[in-house]
Design a protein around this motif. Structure first.
Motif, mmCIF file in Angstrom:
data_model
loop_
_atom_site.group_PDB
_atom_site.id
_atom_site.type_symbol
_atom_site.label_atom_id
_atom_site.label_comp_id
_atom_site.label_asym_id
_atom_site.label_seq_id
_atom_site.Cartn_x
_atom_site.Cartn_y
_atom_site.Cartn_z
ATOM 1 N N LEU A 105 1.134 -1.427 0.214
ATOM 2 C CA LEU A 105 -0.008 0.358 0.016
ATOM 3 C C LEU A 105 0.631 1.372 0.322
ATOM 4 O O LEU A 105 1.516 1.830 0.790
ATOM 5 N N PRO A 106 0.368 2.589 -0.830
ATOM 6 C CA PRO A 106 1.300 3.514 -0.874
ATOM 7 C C PRO A 106 1.125 3.772 0.699
ATOM 8 O O PRO A 106 0.044 4.147 0.809
ATOM 9 N N GLY A 107 2.457 5.050 1.293
ATOM 10 C CA GLY A 107 1.932 5.071 1.258
ATOM 11 C C GLY A 107 1.745 4.819 3.094
ATOM 12 O O GLY A 107 2.272 5.836 4.297
ATOM 13 N N VAL A 108 2.705 3.587 3.077
ATOM 14 C CA VAL A 108 2.263 2.828 4.463
ATOM 15 C C VAL A 108 4.101 2.879 4.854
ATOM 16 O O VAL A 108 3.351 3.065 6.481
ATOM 17 N N VAL A 114 6.628 5.374 0.761
ATOM 18 C CA VAL A 114 7.226 4.867 -0.095
ATOM 19 C C VAL A 114 6.510 5.639 -0.957
ATOM 20 O O VAL A 114 5.447 5.966 -1.445
ATOM 21 N N CYS A 115 6.528 6.072 -2.624
ATOM 22 C CA CYS A 115 6.614 6.746 -3.626
ATOM 23 C C CYS A 115 6.419 5.547 -5.326
ATOM 24 O O CYS A 115 6.751 4.971 -5.058
ATOM 25 N N GLN A 116 4.485 5.833 -5.490
ATOM 26 C CA GLN A 116 4.566 5.140 -6.492
ATOM 27 C C GLN A 116 5.494 5.804 -7.997
ATOM 28 O O GLN A 116 6.076 6.237 -7.101
ATOM 29 N N GLN A 117 5.753 5.666 -8.966
ATOM 30 C CA GLN A 117 6.232 5.470 -10.009
ATOM 31 C C GLN A 117 5.935 7.644 -9.850
ATOM 32 O O GLN A 117 4.916 8.020 -10.084
ATOM 33 N N PRO A 118 7.299 8.652 -10.817
ATOM 34 C CA PRO A 118 6.714 9.589 -10.874
ATOM 35 C C PRO A 118 6.470 10.270 -11.997
ATOM 36 O O PRO A 118 5.193 9.250 -12.532
ATOM 37 N N PRO A 119 5.650 11.263 -11.658
ATOM 38 C CA PRO A 119 4.788 12.303 -12.661
ATOM 39 C C PRO A 119 5.140 12.196 -14.079
ATOM 40 O O PRO A 119 6.373 12.627 -13.986
ATOM 41 N N ARG A 120 4.069 12.449 -15.109
ATOM 42 C CA ARG A 120 4.651 12.802 -16.256
ATOM 43 C C ARG A 120 4.024 13.909 -16.393
ATOM 44 O O ARG A 120 3.115 14.336 -15.958
ATOM 45 N N PHE A 121 5.282 14.765 -17.850
ATOM 46 C CA PHE A 121 4.533 15.774 -17.663
ATOM 47 C C PHE A 121 5.252 16.464 -18.963
ATOM 48 O O PHE A 121 6.025 15.270 -19.477
ATOM 49 N N VAL A 122 4.535 16.886 -20.039
ATOM 50 C CA VAL A 122 4.190 16.755 -21.513
ATOM 51 C C VAL A 122 5.580 17.267 -21.489
ATOM 52 O O VAL A 122 5.919 17.230 -22.433
ATOM 53 N N PHE A 123 6.394 18.395 -20.619
ATOM 54 C CA PHE A 123 7.261 19.022 -21.158
ATOM 55 C C PHE A 123 8.803 18.562 -20.609
ATOM 56 O O PHE A 123 9.880 19.065 -21.130
ATOM 57 N N ALA A 124 9.036 17.359 -20.038
ATOM 58 C CA ALA A 124 9.777 16.991 -19.618
ATOM 59 C C ALA A 124 9.644 15.371 -19.499
ATOM 60 O O ALA A 124 8.680 14.780 -18.993
ATOM 61 N N PRO A 145 15.543 3.286 -16.161
ATOM 62 C CA PRO A 145 14.265 2.778 -16.414
ATOM 63 C C PRO A 145 12.895 3.541 -14.630
ATOM 64 O O PRO A 145 13.888 3.189 -13.786
ATOM 65 N N LEU A 146 12.270 3.677 -14.775
ATOM 66 C CA LEU A 146 11.154 3.347 -14.068
ATOM 67 C C LEU A 146 11.347 2.319 -13.372
ATOM 68 O O LEU A 146 11.037 1.290 -13.588
ATOM 69 N N LYS A 147 10.927 2.279 -11.705
ATOM 70 C CA LYS A 147 10.721 1.250 -11.033
ATOM 71 C C LYS A 147 9.339 1.578 -9.924
ATOM 72 O O LYS A 147 8.653 2.513 -10.889
ATOM 73 N N GLU A 148 8.640 0.320 -9.705
ATOM 74 C CA GLU A 148 7.721 0.257 -9.148
ATOM 75 C C GLU A 148 7.068 1.455 -8.080
ATOM 76 O O GLU A 148 5.980 1.200 -7.715
ATOM 77 N N SER A 149 8.340 2.224 -7.698
ATOM 78 C CA SER A 149 7.627 2.249 -6.046
ATOM 79 C C SER A 149 9.369 3.186 -5.772
ATOM 80 O O SER A 149 10.546 2.555 -5.948
ATOM 81 N N TYR A 150 9.373 4.160 -5.278
ATOM 82 C CA TYR A 150 10.691 5.135 -4.620
ATOM 83 C C TYR A 150 10.473 5.515 -2.672
ATOM 84 O O TYR A 150 9.774 5.829 -2.616
ATOM 85 N N PRO A 151 12.274 5.327 -2.307
ATOM 86 C CA PRO A 151 11.878 5.505 -1.013
ATOM 87 C C PRO A 151 11.480 6.947 -0.632
ATOM 88 O O PRO A 151 12.534 7.968 -1.723
ATOM 89 N N THR A 152 11.701 7.584 0.753
ATOM 90 C CA THR A 152 10.937 8.751 0.397
ATOM 91 C C THR A 152 11.890 9.318 0.686
ATOM 92 O O THR A 152 12.911 9.043 1.245
ATOM 93 N N GLY A 153 12.937 10.390 0.207
ATOM 94 C CA GLY A 153 14.029 11.549 -0.056
ATOM 95 C C GLY A 153 14.757 11.346 -1.063
ATOM 96 O O GLY A 153 15.024 12.005 -1.683
ATOM 97 N N ASN A 167 4.518 11.888 2.747
ATOM 98 C CA ASN A 167 3.404 11.484 2.560
ATOM 99 C C ASN A 167 3.628 10.577 1.167
ATOM 100 O O ASN A 167 1.868 10.219 0.964
ATOM 101 N N SER A 168 3.999 10.436 0.806
ATOM 102 C CA SER A 168 4.000 8.817 -0.237
ATOM 103 C C SER A 168 3.903 9.490 -1.421
ATOM 104 O O SER A 168 3.383 9.555 -2.875
ATOM 105 N N SER A 169 4.235 11.495 -1.856
ATOM 106 C CA SER A 169 3.976 12.132 -2.307
ATOM 107 C C SER A 169 4.511 12.596 -3.464
ATOM 108 O O SER A 169 6.092 12.610 -2.705
ATOM 109 N N TRP A 170 4.410 13.161 -4.519
ATOM 110 C CA TRP A 170 6.218 14.152 -5.131
ATOM 111 C C TRP A 170 5.780 15.074 -5.388
ATOM 112 O O TRP A 170 4.718 16.227 -5.918
#
Length: 476
Positions: A13-16, A19-29, A34-42, A68-71
């Motif tokens: 479960l996210p935030g338990v 940990v953060c899920q995959q990073p946000p996607r942007f039109v400009f960047a 490779p992307l991971k399934e989750s990322y640790p805080t910090g 808080n498990s957000s980017w």
């Protein structure tokens, strides 16, 4: 077995456990791969601007996994590249945002040019660079060859004509150019070239020699009149211009506006004066400019510096100097033993007379009237007759040591006067003159008591005594 499964679910479960899920996607960047399934805080991920975008000044391309498990990330850390100003000759572009990647602009051409190509463009990406996908052209708008005319020719007509260019016409000898001598190339609503007006005409124009009854020319003399010649008219004295005083020879060989008329101006009946009359008879109306000579009526004479001519003016009124005839003056009347009462002695003046006391007026007034070529009083001047002619006074009183000059007469008429004087050595005391006045209509009386003649020596002594006393005081 169930406990192990529950633990695995909680870790997923996210935030338990921060940990953060995959990073946000942007039109400009784009994020690092490779992307991971989750990322640790910090943990921090550094993004890379996509093609067509560049790093924005003062902003960070990093995103961070929070507890808080957000980017977290700064907004718009990559911005679109600029396509720059498009180069469009004889035109311009319009935009509502900016000129960066993805922007859209519209094109318009300057006056006299029309757009060849698409009216809009977009800032697009090609080979990792941005550029405008369409830049049209603005071509000048042409006009068809200018029309030719009869009995005339074009000036500089052997060339191509585009918007704004002009062509001029001239006519052959003895022909007049009707219309605009110059037309220019313009455009219609559909941006098609067209001439600003029709070509002029070359015509023979002759207007008749203009004449106005009771009028005269002030300009435009001569007998031949061609197109746009003007003539100015005025009226003879006594006439009023009706219509336009300036007429022009127009293309149809007529004068416009129509020739004016000069209508006669009349004054009404000749003016009437109490002091003058016209030397000749006139009707109920007279033409403006008419001059009438007036003569002064009997009893009047011409005033100095004034004219007796009355003129009919162009506004239909009569003009005259004021009071050009003035009243004559009778001789100043005189009356013995009386006075004349009057403010003046002019023609038609009535004067009155009064007599002194003791006299009776036989006629009270006289009037200054016409007499021959001049004026005189209507009657002989009145006179003042003595009143009570039969009233008599007796002999004047006699006085001691003196006498009067009445002689030996014993009767004196009303108004008679006697004088008294004293013998030598006596001095007269009292009134020296007595007058006979009326006591009633039948008898008279002397107006004052007679004087006295007093001894002269007594008077001398009385007068010299103060002088002697003064001499004694001064020891003379």
């Amino acid at each position: 077995m169930a406990l192990r499964w529950l633990c695995a679910m909680l870790l997923a479960l996210p935030g338990v456990w921060g940990v953060c899920q995959q990073p946000p996607r942007f039109v400009f960047a784009e994020p690092p791969t490779p992307l991971k399934e989750s990322y640790p805080t910090g943990i921090e991920l550094r993004y890379k601007c996509r093609p067509g975008y560049v790093m924005a000044s003062g902003k960070s391309p990093k995103v961070t996994c929070l507890s808080n498990s957000s980017w977290s990330a700064t907004s718009d850390f990559c911005i679109g590249k600029s396509c720059g100003l498009p180069d469009i000759r004889n035109g311009k572009f319009n935009y509502t945002t900016n000129l960066l990647f993805g922007a859209t602009i519209t094109y318009t051409c300057n006056i006299g040019y029309r757009l060849v190509g698409k009216p809009s463009a977009q800032c697009v990406l090609k080979d990792k660079e941005v550029y405008w996908d369409n830049i049209p052209e603005c071509d000048s708008i042409p006009c068809s060859p200018p029309p030719v005319i009869e009995n005339g020719q074009l000036i500089n007509g052997d060339r191509d004509f585009t918007f704004g260019m002009a062509v001029s016409y001239s006519c052959d000898r003895d022909f007049a150019l009707i219309g605009n001598a110059t037309i220019h190339c313009t455009v219609d609503d559909n941006l098609e070239g067209m001439w600003s007006g029709p070509a002029p005409e070359c015509k023979v124009v002759r207007c008749e020699n203009p004449k106005v009854k009771n009028g005269k020319r002030l300009s435009g003399f001569g007998t031949k009149h061609t197109y746009k010649n003007t003539v100015t008219f005025g009226c003879n004295p006594g006439h009023l211009l009706n219509g336009s005083g300036v007429v022009t020879c127009e293309a149809d060989s007529t004068w416009k506006p129509p020739l004016p008329t000069c209508d006669p101006i009349y004054c009404g009946p000749a003016p009437q004066f109490l002091f003058a009359e016209s030397e000749r008879a006139v009707g109920d109306s007279s033409l403006a400019g008419t001059k009438l000579m007036y003569r002064c009526k009997p009893g009047y004479t011409a005033a100095h510096g004034m004219s007796s001519v009355v003129t009919c003016l162009s506004d239909g009124t009569w003009s005259a100097d004021p009071d050009f005839c003035i009243r004559q003056e009778c001789p100043h009347p005189m009356i013995e033993n009386g006075d004349v009462i009057a403010d003046n002695f002019l023609f038609e003046t009535v004067v009155t007379f009064i007599c002194h006391s003791g006299y009776e007026l036989k006629k009270s007034s006289a009037k200054c009237v016409v007499s021959g070529d001049g004026v005189d009083w209507d009657t002989a001047p009145p006179y003042c007759k003595r009143q009570f002619p039969d009233v008599l006074c007796g002999e004047p009183p006699t006085i001691d040591n003196g006498m009067h000059n009445g002689g030996k007469d014993t009767e004196f008429v009303h108004g008679s006067t006697v004088a008294y004087k004293c013998n030598d050595g006596f001095i007269l005391v009292g009134e020296a003159f007595l007058q006979c006045i009326a006591r009633d209509q039948y008898s008279g009386v002397w107006n004052k008591p007679p004087p006295e003649c007093r001894g002269g020596a007594n008077i001398i002594i009385v007068g010299i005594l103060p002088l002697l006393l003064a001499m004694l005081v001064m020891n003379i």
